[in-house]
Design a protein around this motif. Sequence first.
Motif, PDB file in Angstrom:
ATOM      1  N   LEU A   2      -3.445  20.217 -62.958  1.00 32.33           N
ATOM      2  CA  LEU A   2      -3.157  18.789 -63.052  1.00 32.33           C
ATOM      3  C   LEU A   2      -3.803  18.016 -61.903  1.00 32.33           C
ATOM      4  N   LEU A 310       6.607  21.048 -67.454  1.00 38.11           N
ATOM      5  CA  LEU A 310       5.459  20.209 -67.134  1.00 38.11           C
ATOM      6  C   LEU A 310       5.869  18.773 -66.835  1.00 38.11           C
ATOM      7  N   VAL A 314       4.654  16.437 -63.684  1.00 37.80           N
ATOM      8  CA  VAL A 314       3.961  15.162 -63.906  1.00 37.80           C
ATOM      9  C   VAL A 314       4.713  14.025 -63.227  1.00 37.80           C
ATOM     10  N   VAL A 327      -3.049  10.834 -63.223  1.00 41.07           N
ATOM     11  CA  VAL A 327      -2.163  11.974 -63.447  1.00 41.07           C
ATOM     12  C   VAL A 327      -1.816  12.094 -64.929  1.00 41.07           C
ATOM     13  N   SER A 330      -4.700  13.380 -66.880  1.00 36.21           N
ATOM     14  CA  SER A 330      -4.865  14.815 -66.657  1.00 36.21           C
ATOM     15  C   SER A 330      -3.845  15.608 -67.463  1.00 36.21           C
ATOM     16  N   ALA A 331      -2.599  15.122 -67.492  1.00 33.79           N
ATOM     17  CA  ALA A 331      -1.550  15.809 -68.248  1.00 33.79           C
ATOM     18  C   ALA A 331      -1.853  15.799 -69.737  1.00 33.79           C
ATOM     19  N   TYR A 334      -4.570  18.275 -70.384  1.00 37.09           N
ATOM     20  CA  TYR A 334      -4.036  19.639 -70.272  1.00 37.09           C
ATOM     21  C   TYR A 334      -3.260  20.010 -71.540  1.00 37.09           C
TER      22      TYR A 334
END
Length: 379
Positions: A2, A310, A314, A327, A330-331, A334
């Motif tokens: 992350l 997760l 986050v 962020v 990115s999450a 992912y």
Amino acid sequence: MLLDGAVETLDISPHLQQIAVDRYEDVGTWLADHGKQWVIYAQGSFLLGTVVRPTTPTGEYDIDLVCKIPARKEDITQAELKELVGLELHAYRRAKLRNGDTDGPTSCESRRRCWTLGYPDLGFHLDVLPSIPDVTVPPTGLLLTDKQLRHWQCSNPLGYGGWFRNRSIELQTKLREAARAKNVNVADVPTWHVRSTLQRAVQILKWHAMLHFAHDEDNKPPSILITTLAGLAYRGQTDLFTATRSIVAGMPQYVERRNGRYWVENPAHAGENFTDKWNEYPDRRRAFADWHESIATTLGTLARSHGHGLHNVVATLEKAFPGSNAVRASADRYGEHIRQERESGRLYVARSGAITTSATAANPIRKHQFYGATAPSSD
């Protein structure tokens, strides 16, 4: 993952990076064509590969350059050097306009230590710092102008870049691989062509500091101080989170006390102290300590959140890095990666219960087969 994904969204893209290089090389070519034996090259985060997009309203990347003139300090004053470079940069801009070229800067403005060439449509500006050789630190030492200081200021950006490169075996390896792929010498591969764990860790620390001091710019620690302490504290880890946490834990031990003064020496220029202002302005030292405690606390909280979902990770990251969708982006990325791995049958559950893409794990995770309250018709 992350953290790496988040900071990657703030990094300058290879395409924009190349455009910036083309622009400042064009300035250098123009100067050479007009009889100037001057050299222009990158310094700072652009040289090191640790650029982070700023949180300013424009969001422009700030690219630092050196303009080195073959002159002696006995033959020119700081003011004369600054004016000389400014005259040529203004002439360059006028020539671009006169020829109808669209790749020239839209502005050329004087700053405290440099001249700024604006390229707002491209999302960056070039800060050109006038300099002359420092004959006491051959071959890369420089003397710089500064409107607020009477004495010449010392610098050695190329020497510092070499030190930073050598702090990471991983970075050296990646540069050698890039050199082999391009069939060139390692020295010809810019550090910013690759991204090592150390580079990413420095970007994370700079990003956090930028947000932490968003409303206290005067007390924000210089990037060079953060980068130096990170380079000194780095121990070669290749896992980004582990490396960043280890770096933060080790940074304080490299702040020395010399004759009652705080001291972090420039590794490329003995005698230059990156914490000199701490001795004049104690608030800056305390502000650094507060920031350091904040990032250490965040990383500790993240470490303890392992296995708690997760969404908790986050949430912690979004609190530590507010005001940015990096962020969350990115999450999301992912999550999409995990979905694709599951759908393709490449996602497994290890005996420890962790989800992994390693085929040596015990059991594969089956493809998603539920559809809510109503299953799809077999028709």
